[in-house]
Design an enzyme around this catalytic site. Structure first.
Site, PDB file in Angstrom:
ATOM      1  N   ARG A 100     -32.034  30.667   7.242  1.00  0.00           N
ATOM      2  CA  ARG A 100     -32.809  29.927   6.232  1.00  0.00           C
ATOM      3  C   ARG A 100     -34.049  29.330   6.899  1.00  0.00           C
ATOM      4  O   ARG A 100     -33.935  28.589   7.867  1.00  0.00           O
ATOM      5  CB  ARG A 100     -31.955  28.809   5.625  1.00  0.00           C
ATOM      6  N   HIS A 145     -40.597  22.945   1.611  1.00  0.00           N
ATOM      7  CA  HIS A 145     -39.846  21.934   2.378  1.00  0.00           C
ATOM      8  C   HIS A 145     -40.840  20.826   2.749  1.00  0.00           C
ATOM      9  O   HIS A 145     -41.136  20.601   3.926  1.00  0.00           O
ATOM     10  CB  HIS A 145     -39.220  22.593   3.610  1.00  0.00           C
ATOM     11  N   GLU A 190     -34.513  19.161  -1.239  1.00  0.00           N
ATOM     12  CA  GLU A 190     -34.193  17.733  -1.314  1.00  0.00           C
ATOM     13  C   GLU A 190     -35.233  16.856  -2.010  1.00  0.00           C
ATOM     14  O   GLU A 190     -35.920  16.046  -1.363  1.00  0.00           O
ATOM     15  CB  GLU A 190     -33.985  17.186   0.102  1.00  0.00           C
ATOM     16  N   ASN A 330     -27.148  20.135   0.825  1.00  0.00           N
ATOM     17  CA  ASN A 330     -27.374  19.638   2.189  1.00  0.00           C
ATOM     18  C   ASN A 330     -26.506  18.408   2.370  1.00  0.00           C
ATOM     19  O   ASN A 330     -26.579  17.470   1.570  1.00  0.00           O
ATOM     20  CB  ASN A 330     -28.839  19.242   2.400  1.00  0.00           C
ATOM     21  N   TYR A 332     -24.749  15.669   5.351  1.00  0.00           N
ATOM     22  CA  TYR A 332     -24.633  15.218   6.737  1.00  0.00           C
ATOM     23  C   TYR A 332     -23.616  14.119   6.934  1.00  0.00           C
ATOM     24  O   TYR A 332     -22.916  14.078   7.934  1.00  0.00           O
ATOM     25  CB  TYR A 332     -25.994  14.688   7.232  1.00  0.00           C
ATOM     26  N   GLU A 397     -27.530  23.034   4.695  1.00  0.00           N
ATOM     27  CA  GLU A 397     -27.758  22.220   5.896  1.00  0.00           C
ATOM     28  C   GLU A 397     -26.529  21.379   6.166  1.00  0.00           C
ATOM     29  O   GLU A 397     -26.005  20.740   5.255  1.00  0.00           O
ATOM     30  CB  GLU A 397     -28.947  21.259   5.735  1.00  0.00           C
TER      31      GLU A 397
HETATM   32  C1  PNW Z   1     -32.645  16.906   5.956  1.00  0.00           C
HETATM   33  N1  PNW Z   1     -29.228  11.620   4.408  1.00  0.00           N
HETATM   34  O1  PNW Z   1     -32.961  15.690   5.347  1.00  0.00           O
HETATM   35  C2  PNW Z   1     -33.904  17.742   5.956  1.00  0.00           C
HETATM   36  O2  PNW Z   1     -33.856  18.754   4.994  1.00  0.00           O
HETATM   37  C3  PNW Z   1     -34.270  18.318   7.299  1.00  0.00           C
HETATM   38  O3  PNW Z   1     -35.610  18.724   7.286  1.00  0.00           O
HETATM   39  C4  PNW Z   1     -33.993  17.307   8.391  1.00  0.00           C
HETATM   40  O4  PNW Z   1     -34.473  17.688   9.641  1.00  0.00           O
HETATM   41  C5  PNW Z   1     -32.505  17.076   8.412  1.00  0.00           C
HETATM   42  O5  PNW Z   1     -32.048  16.597   7.157  1.00  0.00           O
HETATM   43  C6  PNW Z   1     -32.053  16.071   9.465  1.00  0.00           C
HETATM   44  O6  PNW Z   1     -32.626  14.828   9.185  1.00  0.00           O
HETATM   45  C7  PNW Z   1     -31.986  14.713   5.149  1.00  0.00           C
HETATM   46  O7  PNW Z   1     -29.544  10.458   4.705  1.00  0.00           O
HETATM   47  C8  PNW Z   1     -32.216  13.446   5.634  1.00  0.00           C
HETATM   48  O8  PNW Z   1     -28.110  11.868   3.945  1.00  0.00           O
HETATM   49  C9  PNW Z   1     -31.307  12.427   5.381  1.00  0.00           C
HETATM   50  C10 PNW Z   1     -30.161  12.673   4.645  1.00  0.00           C
HETATM   51  C11 PNW Z   1     -29.922  13.941   4.158  1.00  0.00           C
HETATM   52  C12 PNW Z   1     -30.844  14.949   4.421  1.00  0.00           C
END
Ligand code: PNW
Length: 500
Positions: A100, A145, A190, A330, A332, A397
């Site tokens: 991706r 993006h 996002e 996405n 995390y 992601e």
């Molecule tokens: C993503 N959260 O953003 C982005 O799509 C990427 O470009 C970035 O490098 C990656 O995360 C890591 O930061 C996020 O707080 C940032 O849950 C924060 C969150 C989720 C996605």
């Protein structure tokens, strides 16, 4: 003699560990796709090369180096503009099913508008796609993006509804030129992060700091833009190109502080993920009801005559509904959420009505917002599946940040626990997850954190003009997972030897 016994103990230990984990093995479903992800501004560099125009991220980082933790920018980044063949070789060595990446809008359209197409910029992506296909790697292409042409920002960017038209014209060029060889498109990455941090605050470009009204307006226009992009693909290209297209939403998890507080979990979900997802994936469409009433209430309390959440006309509701072939997720991390009692005449906790916190015992990463909470991943997959009638979910992601180093055992342990949670959501909860991408292939420009937080499976030396790439231990681990199609927490020795 002593060393011989030590060896015997060590070997037995390895066998026991292997046995324990072997019994714990989970396989990936047939046809499940495994890959990695990146984004244009974070890796490409060549900010003023190949005929590229200026993006909002070029402008913002050049104007405000003090807002980037190490004062850096993406001018060179991983230099993937020149080193894409090496990147594809890394992907091929990993054995991924897909890659991706995103397209830089001003690299293809330097004026922003579709009146001038930059052939050199286009060729970069054509070459990248050809290189991927030659190695049997499927290109997953994100149209946008966050790096729109700066010229449009001077006209208000995502607070100007004209962005819907401008990005649609750009999308049409991408579909026409690259679509014949691409089967997986993603419209916008996002919306919440872009609008929240770029328009509500001054944390990401364009750093407008407009507060809630700016965020609501930005989200409104991004949602419309996504729907228009989808319809363009659907009507003008799908028949010939036979691909799929969806949106990518950041959905963080939520665990209730009080185990019975499902209302808090739902409220968090609707304001986070549901904001855009409800309009696209639910049967009724539109913004979530709970969000409409809540924002209306809070707006009134704050003295506004109308809700700050703009209304979607019934035409727009119909137009937006159903505009995604898959749910791009996405994910995390997670938060602990609790409902805040409402005092008469006072607004609820910000505009979302839940208080968020973290459990200090959750393992840390190098990013202050990212704690390791794999259970939250399983829960969010279940919630999405339940809310929207089990859509195909593409995890686009998921990843972990550290500060440095190639012996990245914390990344391996994070990925192991999150992939396990995802596989349990598939096997035990019946969720329809079809693809998974690790963020990221390479250490790269981590937005406001510059190069201080590393998400890569592959280390990049940013002080070396060559931007030398060195696979980390997580590369070895992930390669073995992909090759065997089963999740194990341990290294496979032959794979390790073949990579090192
Ligand atoms: C993503 N959260 O953003 C982005 O799509 C990427 O470009 C970035 O490098 C990656 O995360 C890591 O930061 C996020 O707080 C940032 O849950 C924060 C969150 C989720 C996605």
């Amino acid at each position: 003699m002593a060393s011989y016994s030590f060896l015997r103990v060590a070997v037995s230990f390895i066998f026991i560990v292997t046995y324990v984990f072997a019994n714990d093995t989970l396989y990936f479903p047939k046809d499940f796709l495994l890959g990695t992800a990146t984004a244009a501004y974070q890796i490409e560099g060549g900010w003023n090369e190949s005929g590229k125009g200026e993006s909002v991220w070029d402008w913002w980082t050049h104007e405000n180096p003090s807002l980037i933790r190490d004062g850096s920018n993406g001018d060179v980044a991983c230099d993937s503009l020149h080193k894409y063949k090496e990147d594809v070789q890394l992907l091929s060595d990993l054995g991924v099913d897909f890659y991706r990446f995103s397209i830089s809008w001003p690299r293809i359209l330097p004026t922003g508008y579709a009146n001038v197409i930059n052939q050199e910029g286009l060729n970069y992506y054509k070459n990248l796609i050809n290189e991927l296909l030659a190695k049997d790697i499927k290109p997953f292409v994100t149209l946008y993006h966050w790096d729109h042409p700066e010229i449009f920002e001077r006209m208000g960017g995502w607070t100007n509804e004209m962005m819907v038209e401008w990005i649609s014209d750009y999308a049409r060029v991408v579909f026409k030129e690259l679509g014949p060889k691409v089967k997986y498109f993603m419209s916008i990455n996002e919306p919440n992060v872009l609008c929240g941090e770029g328009y509500g605050e001054n944390v990401k470009a364009p750093g407008k700091n407009l507060g809630s009204p700016g965020v609501f307006l930005c989200m409104h226009n991004v949602l419309k833009a996504h729907a228009k992009i989808y319809h363009i693909y659907d009507k003008e290209f799908r028949k010939y190109q036979e691909g799929t297209i969806g949106i990518v939403l950041p959905c963080s998890g939520a665990l209730p502080k009080n185990p019975n507080d499902t209302a808090a979990v739902n409220m968090h979900f609707q304001f986070n993920c549901g904001w855009i997802a409800h309009a696209i994936f639910s049967k009724t469409g539109d913004y979530p009801e709970i969000m409409k009433t809540h924002v209306a209430d809070n707006s009134k309390l704050a003295g506004f005559s109308k809700s700050l959440l703009p209304e979607l006309s019934s035409e727009w509701v119909q137009y937006i509904k159903g505009t995604s072939d898959f749910f791009g997720l996405n994910h995390y991390t997670s938060k602990i959420v609790e409902t805040v009692p409402r005092m008469k005449g006072e607004g609820w906790y910000d505009f979302s009505g839940v208080k968020q916190s973290i459990d200090p015992s959750w393992p840390k990463s190098a990013s202050d917002w990212l704690r390791v909470v794999p259970d939250g991943f399983r829960e969010i997959i279940k919630k999405i599946s339940k809310e929207y009638d089990n859509p195909p979910i593409y995890v686009m992601e998921n990843g972990f940040s550290d500060k440095c180093c190639t012996f990245d055992h914390l990344r391996i342990s994070y990925l192991y626990s999150y992939i396990k949670a995802m596989l349990l959501a598939i096997y035990e909860d019946g969720c329809n997850v079809k693809a998974y991408a690790v963020w990221s292939l390479l250490d790269n420009f981590e937005w406001g954190a510059g190069y201080t937080e590393r998400f890569g499976l592959v280390n990049v030396n940013f002080t070396d003009s060559n931007r030398t790439r060195t696979p980390k231990w997580s590369t070895i681990w992930y390669k073995n997972i992909i090759a065997t199609r089963k999740l194990t927490s341990i290294f496979n020795l032959p794979t390790a030897i073949s990579v090192l």
